[in-house]
Design a protein around this motif. Structure first.
Motif, PDB file in Angstrom:
ATOM      1  N   VAL A 140       0.875  -1.097   0.035  1.00  0.00           N
ATOM      2  CA  VAL A 140       0.108  -0.021   0.098  1.00  0.00           C
ATOM      3  C   VAL A 140       1.127   1.282   0.036  1.00  0.00           C
ATOM      4  O   VAL A 140       0.479   2.185  -0.697  1.00  0.00           O
ATOM      5  CB  VAL A 140      -1.003   0.043   1.093  1.00  0.00           C
ATOM      6  N   PHE A 141       1.954   1.244   0.952  1.00  0.00           N
ATOM      7  CA  PHE A 141       2.755   2.344   0.701  1.00  0.00           C
ATOM      8  C   PHE A 141       3.736   2.481  -0.155  1.00  0.00           C
ATOM      9  O   PHE A 141       4.605   3.178  -0.178  1.00  0.00           O
ATOM     10  CB  PHE A 141       3.712   2.636   2.320  1.00  0.00           C
ATOM     11  N   MET A 142       3.819   1.610  -1.175  1.00  0.00           N
ATOM     12  CA  MET A 142       4.584   1.615  -2.500  1.00  0.00           C
ATOM     13  C   MET A 142       3.867   2.238  -3.441  1.00  0.00           C
ATOM     14  O   MET A 142       4.391   3.146  -4.169  1.00  0.00           O
ATOM     15  CB  MET A 142       5.024   0.314  -2.520  1.00  0.00           C
ATOM     16  N   THR A 143       2.486   1.842  -3.775  1.00  0.00           N
ATOM     17  CA  THR A 143       1.882   2.222  -4.807  1.00  0.00           C
ATOM     18  C   THR A 143       1.202   3.809  -4.556  1.00  0.00           C
ATOM     19  O   THR A 143       1.169   4.518  -5.405  1.00  0.00           O
ATOM     20  CB  THR A 143       0.598   1.263  -4.909  1.00  0.00           C
ATOM     21  N   GLY A 144       0.748   3.920  -3.229  1.00  0.00           N
ATOM     22  CA  GLY A 144       0.391   5.298  -2.801  1.00  0.00           C
ATOM     23  C   GLY A 144       1.433   6.402  -3.154  1.00  0.00           C
ATOM     24  O   GLY A 144       1.005   7.321  -4.030  1.00  0.00           O
ATOM     25  N   PRO A 145       2.635   6.368  -2.550  1.00  0.00           N
ATOM     26  CA  PRO A 145       3.651   7.347  -2.903  1.00  0.00           C
ATOM     27  C   PRO A 145       3.917   7.373  -4.582  1.00  0.00           C
ATOM     28  O   PRO A 145       4.200   8.441  -5.013  1.00  0.00           O
ATOM     29  CB  PRO A 145       4.901   7.150  -1.939  1.00  0.00           C
ATOM     30  N   ALA A 146       3.999   6.247  -5.054  1.00  0.00           N
ATOM     31  CA  ALA A 146       4.328   6.301  -6.437  1.00  0.00           C
ATOM     32  C   ALA A 146       3.439   7.096  -7.443  1.00  0.00           C
ATOM     33  O   ALA A 146       3.743   7.815  -8.212  1.00  0.00           O
ATOM     34  CB  ALA A 146       4.386   4.902  -6.993  1.00  0.00           C
ATOM     35  N   CYS A 163      11.543   2.390  -9.165  1.00  0.00           N
ATOM     36  CA  CYS A 163      12.454   3.246  -8.279  1.00  0.00           C
ATOM     37  C   CYS A 163      12.029   3.112  -6.806  1.00  0.00           C
ATOM     38  O   CYS A 163      13.008   2.937  -5.907  1.00  0.00           O
ATOM     39  CB  CYS A 163      12.582   4.618  -8.578  1.00  0.00           C
ATOM     40  N   VAL A 164      11.048   3.198  -6.337  1.00  0.00           N
ATOM     41  CA  VAL A 164      10.339   3.203  -4.965  1.00  0.00           C
ATOM     42  C   VAL A 164      10.818   1.831  -4.465  1.00  0.00           C
ATOM     43  O   VAL A 164      11.136   1.776  -3.217  1.00  0.00           O
ATOM     44  CB  VAL A 164       8.976   3.310  -4.820  1.00  0.00           C
ATOM     45  N   GLY A 333       6.182  16.318   1.881  1.00  0.00           N
ATOM     46  CA  GLY A 333       5.677  15.766   3.080  1.00  0.00           C
ATOM     47  C   GLY A 333       4.582  14.381   3.212  1.00  0.00           C
ATOM     48  O   GLY A 333       4.927  13.687   3.973  1.00  0.00           O
ATOM     49  N   VAL A 334       3.575  14.663   2.400  1.00  0.00           N
ATOM     50  CA  VAL A 334       2.791  13.577   2.160  1.00  0.00           C
ATOM     51  C   VAL A 334       3.395  12.402   1.585  1.00  0.00           C
ATOM     52  O   VAL A 334       3.155  10.937   2.050  1.00  0.00           O
ATOM     53  CB  VAL A 334       1.669  14.158   1.283  1.00  0.00           C
ATOM     54  N   ILE A 335       4.338  12.490   0.855  1.00  0.00           N
ATOM     55  CA  ILE A 335       5.152  11.447   0.191  1.00  0.00           C
ATOM     56  C   ILE A 335       5.910  10.855   1.153  1.00  0.00           C
ATOM     57  O   ILE A 335       6.098   9.782   1.492  1.00  0.00           O
ATOM     58  CB  ILE A 335       6.018  11.835  -0.874  1.00  0.00           C
ATOM     59  N   ALA A 336       6.328  11.652   2.077  1.00  0.00           N
ATOM     60  CA  ALA A 336       7.747  11.200   3.068  1.00  0.00           C
ATOM     61  C   ALA A 336       6.716  10.196   3.937  1.00  0.00           C
ATOM     62  O   ALA A 336       7.369   9.269   4.484  1.00  0.00           O
ATOM     63  CB  ALA A 336       8.147  12.280   3.693  1.00  0.00           C
TER      64      ALA A 336
END
Length: 478
Positions: A140-146, A163-164, A333-336
């Protein structure tokens, strides 16, 4: 605005008052911590307190307090109650106890901690449950920030995602002070800028929006088809209480230099995440002038687009240079948040498997043995529909929180036999037992039963859990 400021003040007061009570009940000692006893240069490393706090906050503050808070805001300002009181009485207690019990038991993974206090059956269940949850979290935290990076840069998500994944692989494999402890302060600055910027934009009325005050009514655009109980309590997830946090706390339990630092690191990070969730829940209903506008925006563009629009709108105005810079800082910040939770999710999965199989992790080849298959599974799952993965993550996450709260109650009963300390985690454990059981019986991804069945069934399950706890502790002593 009054409601928001009151909720914010309550969270801060809760840290200093109830957090201190929880700390006093647990009773920190001068006993050497695992970081000092087992320093291995990889996972057990004494770190400065400010770095431990920052890493803990970034570890736990993933998409939950942002995407989850926006989803919870669909029910209206009533979500503030759950974020505030859930954080103080459930999430903070959960995070503090999971971190401190792990610290007392040589930094063991949460599955090993639960198994130690709840028996071999729960040990096996928790090992499976924890690894599944951590892989779901990492996915989930791979696809979301991507998706967010693609939105911000214009680069195709199919290029960003690998890359993520590569970054996650390195963060999972390398010593904790190589990447995580070195770059997290930078991510932390972005996170602080994001939170303060969005909050300032709301409070100063940027864009002419008015912050709504408290209403207890269900304001969800779909009305009674989406009841507050139990859907809102699962949707908000990490912004109030999160089982995922208990998988992260042992990572920092291996880096603390003093037991008395547990309250600012574990309880304090949870309160900080509650503040982030409060800001984003308020931003959702404020920027779109109500739940109807927020619901339409989420349906049309998804949470990534909503986050981008809010950042641009509250950080300087759409179309202006300052607006672009502000939106970029806020988006970073959101991506972090999710990136710094996703990387440690896979790291925690590696440690959980290593503890399970008794494989020490000082040698890089032994770390590779776990890291490669875990990241490969995450890469495959990343091709699934994000919303489907998120729903299963949310329920799994809250169920784990319930189990860990019951474990905390058992631990406090056994170590504080002459007091009622176990009540502190037992009360939220009963509540979360009702929430999670009701949800899985009622939800579309569950058994799809009617509320006439799910509501009483959830209450019965919670009572049953309480009876089992009482029989194995209080009543057994009597």
């Amino acid at each position: 605005m009054v409601t928001f400021l009151g909720a914010l003040a309550t969270l801060i007061i809760g840290y200093f008052v109830y957090g201190k009570i929880v700390e006093h009940v647990f009773g920190p000692t001068d006993k050497p911590t695992p970081a000092l006893v087992h320093n291995d240069g990889v996972d057990y490393i004494p770190l400065p307190t400010w770095k431990v706090f920052m890493i803990q906050l970034l570890n736990i503050a993933g998409l939950g307090p942002i995407f989850g808070a926006l989803g919870g805001a669909l029910w209206g300002p009533s979500v503030y109650f759950w974020i505030v009181f859930g954080t103080i009485f459930a999430g903070g207690v959960h995070d503090y106890l999971s971190g401190m019990i792990s610290l007392r038991e040589d930094g063991k993974s949460i599955s090993e901690v639960v198994g130690h206090h709840m028996g071999p059956v729960m040990l096996f269940v928790m090992r499976i449950f924890s690894v599944v949850l951590l892989v779901l979290v990492g996915t989930v935290f791979m696809t979301g920030p991507a998706g967010l990076i693609a939105k911000l840069t214009g680069i195709a998500v199919t290029i960003v995602l690998p890359c993520v994944l590569i970054y996650y692989f390195l963060a999972t494999l390398l010593p904790i002070d190589t990447i995580i402890a070195r770059f997290y302060p930078i991510f932390g600055v972005c996170l602080i800028v994001m939170a303060l910027g969005i909050m300032g934009g709301m409070l100063f009325g940027v864009g002419g929006h008015t912050m709504p005050d408290m209403q207890l009514a269900n304001l969800h655009p779909k009305g009674d088809a989406m009841p507050i109980w139990p859907l809102m309590f699962i949707t908000v997830a990490c912004g109030a209480v999160s089982g995922f946090h208990s998988t992260q706390s042992p990572i920092m339990a291996r880096c603390l230099k003093d037991e008395r630092l547990g309250r600012p690191v574990f309880y304090g990070a949870m309160v900080s995440e509650g503040i982030i969730a409060l800001i984003w829940a308020a931003a959702g209903v404020t920027f779109y002038d109500g739940t109807g506008g927020l619901g339409a925006a989420l349906a049309a563009g998804g949470p990534g687009t909503v986050v981008y629009d809010i950042c641009v709108g509250f950080m300087g105005g759409s179309g202006s240079f300052t607006g672009y810079i502000g939106a970029t800082l806020a988006m970073l910040g959101v991506i972090a948040c999710p990136i710094t939770s996703g990387d440690t999710a896979f790291r925690s999965a590696r440690l959980t498997l290593a503890d399970w199989l008794g494989v020490e992790q000082k040698q890089s080849m032994k770390r590779l043995m776990f890291a490669v298959p875990l990241l490969a599974i995450g890469g495959i799952l990343s091709q699934m529909d994000f919303n489907i993965v998120w729903r299963y993550f949310s329920w799994t996450n809250q169920t784990l929180a319930m189990i860990v709260l019951w474990t905390g109650a058992v631990y406090l009963y056994r170590t504080k036999k002459d007091s009622l300390a176990y009540i502190i985690p037992a009360v939220p454990a009963v509540f979360m037992s009702a929430v999670t059981s009701t949800y899985i019986l009622q939800a579309p991804e569950g058994f799809k039963l009617t509320t006439s069945i799910t509501y009483p069934a959830g209450i019965v399950f919670a009572i049953l859990c309480l009876i089992l706890f009482a029989r194995s502790t209080v009543l057994k002593k009597a």
